[in-house]
Write a protein that holds these residues in place. Structure first.
Motif, mmCIF file in Angstrom:
data_model
loop_
_atom_site.group_PDB
_atom_site.id
_atom_site.type_symbol
_atom_site.label_atom_id
_atom_site.label_comp_id
_atom_site.label_asym_id
_atom_site.label_seq_id
_atom_site.Cartn_x
_atom_site.Cartn_y
_atom_site.Cartn_z
ATOM 1 N N GLU A 37 58.300 -15.723 -0.307
ATOM 2 C CA GLU A 37 57.234 -14.909 0.287
ATOM 3 C C GLU A 37 56.749 -13.824 -0.662
ATOM 4 O OE1 GLU A 37 58.649 -13.414 3.962
ATOM 5 O OE2 GLU A 37 58.752 -15.390 4.943
ATOM 6 N N THR A 38 57.659 -13.201 -1.389
ATOM 7 C CA THR A 38 57.249 -12.124 -2.308
ATOM 8 C C THR A 38 56.408 -12.668 -3.462
ATOM 9 O OG1 THR A 38 59.327 -12.392 -3.512
ATOM 10 C CG2 THR A 38 59.260 -10.725 -1.771
ATOM 11 N N ILE A 39 56.801 -13.832 -4.002
ATOM 12 C CA ILE A 39 56.032 -14.422 -5.115
ATOM 13 C C ILE A 39 54.648 -14.838 -4.644
ATOM 14 C CG2 ILE A 39 55.935 -16.377 -6.707
ATOM 15 C CD1 ILE A 39 59.005 -16.271 -6.822
ATOM 16 N N VAL A 40 54.571 -15.435 -3.429
ATOM 17 C CA VAL A 40 53.274 -15.850 -2.881
ATOM 18 C C VAL A 40 52.383 -14.635 -2.660
ATOM 19 C CG1 VAL A 40 52.159 -16.884 -0.877
ATOM 20 C CG2 VAL A 40 54.188 -17.958 -1.856
ATOM 21 N N ALA A 41 52.960 -13.540 -2.164
ATOM 22 C CA ALA A 41 52.178 -12.314 -1.944
ATOM 23 C C ALA A 41 51.699 -11.724 -3.272
ATOM 24 C CB ALA A 41 53.022 -11.290 -1.186
ATOM 25 N N ASP A 42 52.536 -11.788 -4.315
ATOM 26 C CA ASP A 42 52.127 -11.270 -5.626
ATOM 27 C C ASP A 42 50.993 -12.099 -6.221
ATOM 28 O OD1 ASP A 42 53.994 -9.265 -5.472
ATOM 29 O OD2 ASP A 42 55.540 -10.354 -6.611
ATOM 30 N N MET A 43 51.050 -13.414 -6.027
ATOM 31 C CA MET A 43 50.000 -14.262 -6.574
ATOM 32 C C MET A 43 48.656 -14.019 -5.888
ATOM 33 S SD MET A 43 51.140 -16.131 -9.040
ATOM 34 C CE MET A 43 52.707 -16.573 -9.771
ATOM 35 N N LYS A 44 48.693 -13.669 -4.592
ATOM 36 C CA LYS A 44 47.453 -13.441 -3.854
ATOM 37 C C LYS A 44 47.015 -11.982 -3.894
ATOM 38 C CE LYS A 44 48.214 -17.247 -0.607
ATOM 39 N NZ LYS A 44 48.375 -17.634 0.823
ATOM 40 N N GLN B 222 40.014 -9.750 -14.058
ATOM 41 C CA GLN B 222 39.683 -8.968 -15.254
ATOM 42 C C GLN B 222 39.437 -7.501 -14.909
ATOM 43 O OE1 GLN B 222 36.218 -7.899 -16.385
ATOM 44 N NE2 GLN B 222 37.301 -6.910 -18.063
ATOM 45 N N GLU B 223 38.812 -7.246 -13.778
ATOM 46 C CA GLU B 223 38.546 -5.854 -13.373
ATOM 47 C C GLU B 223 39.836 -5.138 -12.993
ATOM 48 O OE1 GLU B 223 35.710 -6.113 -10.263
ATOM 49 O OE2 GLU B 223 34.054 -6.715 -11.581
ATOM 50 N N THR B 224 40.755 -5.854 -12.336
ATOM 51 C CA THR B 224 42.034 -5.217 -11.983
ATOM 52 C C THR B 224 42.879 -4.911 -13.224
ATOM 53 O OG1 THR B 224 42.953 -7.421 -11.612
ATOM 54 C CG2 THR B 224 42.155 -6.227 -9.669
ATOM 55 N N CYS B 225 42.817 -5.813 -14.223
ATOM 56 C CA CYS B 225 43.572 -5.582 -15.467
ATOM 57 C C CYS B 225 42.934 -4.475 -16.299
ATOM 58 C CB CYS B 225 43.645 -6.868 -16.287
ATOM 59 S SG CYS B 225 44.663 -8.152 -15.559
ATOM 60 N N GLY C 40 45.267 -8.720 -4.898
ATOM 61 C CA GLY C 40 44.010 -8.420 -5.593
ATOM 62 C C GLY C 40 42.947 -9.489 -5.446
ATOM 63 N N ILE C 41 43.169 -10.480 -4.584
ATOM 64 C CA ILE C 41 42.186 -11.564 -4.381
ATOM 65 C C ILE C 41 41.623 -11.441 -2.976
ATOM 66 C CG2 ILE C 41 41.826 -14.061 -4.309
ATOM 67 C CD1 ILE C 41 44.207 -14.348 -6.173
ATOM 68 N N ASN C 42 40.327 -11.526 -2.868
ATOM 69 C CA ASN C 42 39.659 -11.530 -1.573
ATOM 70 C C ASN C 42 39.710 -12.954 -1.027
ATOM 71 O OD1 ASN C 42 38.096 -11.124 0.666
ATOM 72 N ND2 ASN C 42 36.383 -10.166 -0.421
ATOM 73 N N MET C 43 40.763 -13.255 -0.258
ATOM 74 C CA MET C 43 40.980 -14.610 0.230
ATOM 75 C C MET C 43 39.877 -15.053 1.187
ATOM 76 S SD MET C 43 43.606 -15.688 -1.366
ATOM 77 C CE MET C 43 43.906 -17.214 -0.509
ATOM 78 N N ALA C 44 39.299 -14.117 1.944
ATOM 79 C CA ALA C 44 38.220 -14.478 2.875
ATOM 80 C C ALA C 44 36.983 -14.957 2.104
ATOM 81 C CB ALA C 44 37.865 -13.274 3.743
ATOM 82 N N GLU C 45 36.661 -14.250 1.038
ATOM 83 C CA GLU C 45 35.506 -14.659 0.225
ATOM 84 C C GLU C 45 35.770 -15.993 -0.480
ATOM 85 O OE1 GLU C 45 32.657 -12.841 -3.339
ATOM 86 O OE2 GLU C 45 34.498 -11.793 -2.725
#
Length: 547
Positions: free
Chosen positions: A419-426, A250-253, A428-433
Motif C-alpha cells: 500500500e505504501t509503494i502504491v501510494a508513493d507511485m500515485k 517535471q514541475e514537482t521535481c 503528485g498525480i491527478n488520478m481523476a484527470e
C-alpha cells in the motif's frame, strides 16, 4: 619521261541518282524511328520490394532489417577500432619524437608489438543477452520516471516482476504503465484491464502513430470532409494524457527529468518515442529486438526520453511466453515449436474463423491447411509447414492480428508492491484527470469487435533476467551456430544466397557420411576398379595372335 598527273574522279552525279539516295536515307531514318517507338525507352526501374502476395513477406523484411542493422553496427565498430589504433600510434610516435634518439628503437619495437597483438587477437563479441542487461541497468539508473510499455492484447504477460522490483528498490523513481496497441482489442476488454491495472500503478491508454511522410515527420491531421476517414496508423491517441503526466512530474521535481521507456520486444517502445517526438528518431520495424543500445531523445529543454533494449525472458517461463517475448536474434527457437505453443493457448474455433481454414485436430494439420490456404509449397508440391508456422508466429508477435486476454476475476496485488509503494507511485498525480483522459482516448480509438478478436489464454507474469550472472553460458555448439549465422547475415544487401532460399523453401536434409564411412566407401570403390582392371587384363591372351 614525266608521268602525266591523273585527274581525280568527279563527284558529280545526275539529279535523279542524288534524289534517289536522299529518299532511301529518309526511309531508313523513318524505319528506325518506328522501331524505337514500338520498343519504347528503357528506363531504370525502381526496386518494387517484396509484394504483398508473396509468402513470408514479414519474415523476409525482418531478415533484411536485421542484416542491415548488423552491417551498420559492424561498420561502426570497425571505425571505432581504427580510430583507437590511430590514436595509440600517434601517442607512440609523439613520445618517440620527444625522447632522445637512443629510445627510438624501443618505441618502434613497442609499436610493432602492439600492431602484432592487435592482428593476432581478434575482437571477441560479448553475449548479446549480457549487453541487453547492461543497457537496461543504465536506462533504469539514468531515469527519473520509467514507462513500462505493455501490449494491450496481453497486459499481464508483458509485465516483468523482476524489473519492477528493481525499479522500486532503486529509490525515488516513478513507474507508469502504458497500454499500447489498444486498437487491436475490444473496448470492453480494454476498460476492464485499465480498471485492474490502475489499482497498482498509474496507467495510460496509448495508440502509437507509425505513418511517416517523406520528410521523416509524422503526418499531422488536416481538416477534411466528414466522409473521409484518416488512415489506421496515422492518428496518435493518448499523447496528451502522457505528456500532462510527465509535465506534472517535471514541475514537482523542479528540474529537467529523464524518462526511460522499457518493455519486452515488439510492444512499441520506439513507436511511442517517435509519436511523442513527432519525428522518426528511433529505428522501428517488424522484427523483434531491433533496439540494442540506449538512445537519448530530447523532447524539449526540460525533458529527455531514453529508448532501451528489450527485457531478457527467463528460460523457466512457459513455451508460449518464450515464443512471444524472446527476440529471434538472441534466442534459438524453432518456428514449428513456437507456433505450436502459441496455438495451444488460443481458442481453436475463433482461429479457424480468423484464418478461414477447416477445423483441425492437431497443430501440424493446422499448419498444413494454412500453407495450402496461403499458397506456401515446398519443392515437389508438398505443403510448407515450417513456412506456415513462421507466418503465424510473425503475425501473432506483430501489430496486425487482433486477440485479447480475459482479466482475472479476483485481482491480488503483486508481491513486490504494498500500500505504501502504491501510494508513493500515485503521489503528485491527478488520478481523476488521468481517468478522464483515458476515457476520451478509449472512446476515440476504433477498437476491434469482440467477434473478430481471438480469445487467448495468458500465461501470467513473464519472469525476466536483470543480472548478468543469471544468464546461462552458451555451449560451444551454440557459439558455432551463432558465428555461422553472423557470417551469413553480413552478406551485402541484394545478394540472395542459397541458404536464404533454403530458409524460405526448406527441402529434405541430406545426410552427410561420417569420416569412417567415406573412407570405407573410397576403399571399396578403389578395390572394385582394380578388380575390374585385372579381369579385363586376364581376358586378353598375349600368346595368341589375333590377326
Amino acid at each position: 619521261m614525266k608521268r602525266p598527273k591523273l585527274k581525280k574522279a568527279s563527284k558529280r552525279m545526275t539529279c535523279h541518282k542524288r534524289y534517289k539516295i536522299q529518299k532511301k536515307v529518309r526511309e531508313h531514318h523513318r524505319k528506325l524511328r518506328k522501331q524505337a517507338k514500338k520498343q519504347g525507352r528503357k528506363k531504370s526501374r525502381k526496386d518494387p520490394g517484396v509484394p504483398n502476395s508473396a509468402p513470408f513477406k514479414e519474415a523476409l523484411l525482418r531478415e533484411a532489417e536485421l542484416r542491415k542493422q548488423r552491417l551498420e553496427e559492424l561498420k561502426q565498430q570497425q571505425k571505432l577500432d581504427r580510430q583507437k589504433e590511430q590514436e595509440k600510434k600517434r601517442k607512440l610516435e609523439s613520445n618517440s619524437s620527444a625522447e632522445p634518439s637512443s629510445g627510438t628503437l624501443v618505441k618502434e619495437k613497442e609499436l610493432e608489438a602492439y600492431t602484432a597483438e592487435s592482428k593476432a587477437k581478434p575482437l571477441r563479441k560479448q553475449n548479446p543477452k549480457k549487453l541487453y542487461c547492461q543497457e537496461l541497468k543504465k536506462v533504469i539508473e539514468a531515469s527519473d520516471v520509467v514507462l513500462e510499455v505493455l501490449d494491450a492484447r496481453d497486459p499481464l504477460g508483458c509485465r516483468c516482476p523482476q524489473v519492477e522490483e528493481a525499479i522500486v528498490q532503486s529509490g525515488e523513481k516513478k513507474l507508469v504503465l502504458v497500454l499500447n496497441k489498444s486498437e487491436l482489442v475490444p473496448k470492453e476488454n480494454l476498460e476492464s484491464w485499465l480498471n485492474i491495472l490502475e489499482k497498482e500503478l498509474p496507467t495510460v491508454v496509448f495508440r502509437a502513430s507509425t505513418k511517416l511522410n517523406d520528410k521523416g515527420k509524422l503526418i499531422k491531421l488536416v481538416k477534411v470532409k466528414k466522409k473521409a476517414a484518416p488512415f489506421k496508423s496515422e492518428v496518435c491517441f493518448g499523447k496528451d494524457a502522457l505528456m500532462k503526466l510527465l509535465r506534472g512530474f517535471q514541475e514537482t521535481c523542479g528540474k529537467a527529468i529523464h524518462v526511460g521507456v522499457i518493455g519486452f520486444p515488439n510492444v512499441g517502445k520506439s513507436s511511442i518515442i517517435n509519436s511523442l517526438k513527432q519525428e522518426r528518431t528511433c529505428n522501428v520495424g517488424v522484427s523483434m529486438g531491433l533496439t540494442r543500445k540506449m538512445q537519448a531523445v530530447p523532447l524539449d529543454k526540460e525533458m529527455t526520453i531514453i529508448d532501451s533494449p528489450c527485457f531478457i525472458a527467463s528460460p523457466l517461463n512457459s513455451a508460449a511466453a518464450l515464443a512471444m517475448r524472446s527476440p529471434m536474434s538472441i534466442e534459438e527457437l524453432k518456428p514449428v515449436e513456437a507456433a505450436t505453443a502459441i496455438l495451444s493457448q488460443a481458442d481453436s474455433r475463433q482461429v479457424v474463423l480468423k484464418f478461414n481454414i477447416p477445423d483441425y485436430k492437431s497443430p501440424l494439420e493446422f499448419f498444413t491447411f494454412l500453407a495450402q490456404r496461403r499458397g506456401l509449397h515446398q519443392k515437389g508440391g508438398g505443403s510448407n509447414v515450417e513456412g506456415a508456422a513462421k507466418l503465424l508466429w510473425s503475425q501473432w508477435t506483430g501489430a496486425t492480428l487482433g486477440y485479447h486476454c480475459q482479466p482475472p476475476h479476483i485481482w491480488t496485488c503483486s508481491p513486490h508492491f504494498n500500500e505504501t509503494i502504491v501510494a508513493d507511485m500515485k503521489l503528485g498525480i491527478n488520478m481523476a484527470e488521468l481517468e478522464k483522459n483515458n476515457t476520451q482516448s478509449i472512446q476515440a480509438i476504433k477498437g476491434s469487435h469482440l467477434a473478430n478478436s481471438i480469445l487467448f489464454q495468458s500465461s501470467g507474469l513473464t519472469n525476466g533476467i536483470i543480472e548478468e550472472k543469471d544468464i546461462p553460458e552458451e555451449l560451444p555448439r551454440q557459439r558455432e551456430k551463432k558465428k555461422k549465422g553472423d557470417i551469413d547475415q553480413e552478406s551485402v544487401d541484394g545478394e540472395e544466397t542459397d541458404e536464404e532460399i533454403d530458409d524460405v523453401y526448406p527441402i529434405e536434409e541430406t545426410r552427410e557420411p561420417m569420416p569412417e564411412e567415406s573412407h570405407e566407401g573410397e576403399q571399396e570403390a578403389r578395390s572394385f576398379v582394380v578388380d575390374k582392371m585385372t579381369e579385363e587384363e586376364d581376358d586378353y591372351d598375349f600368346t595368341t595372335d589375333y590377326v
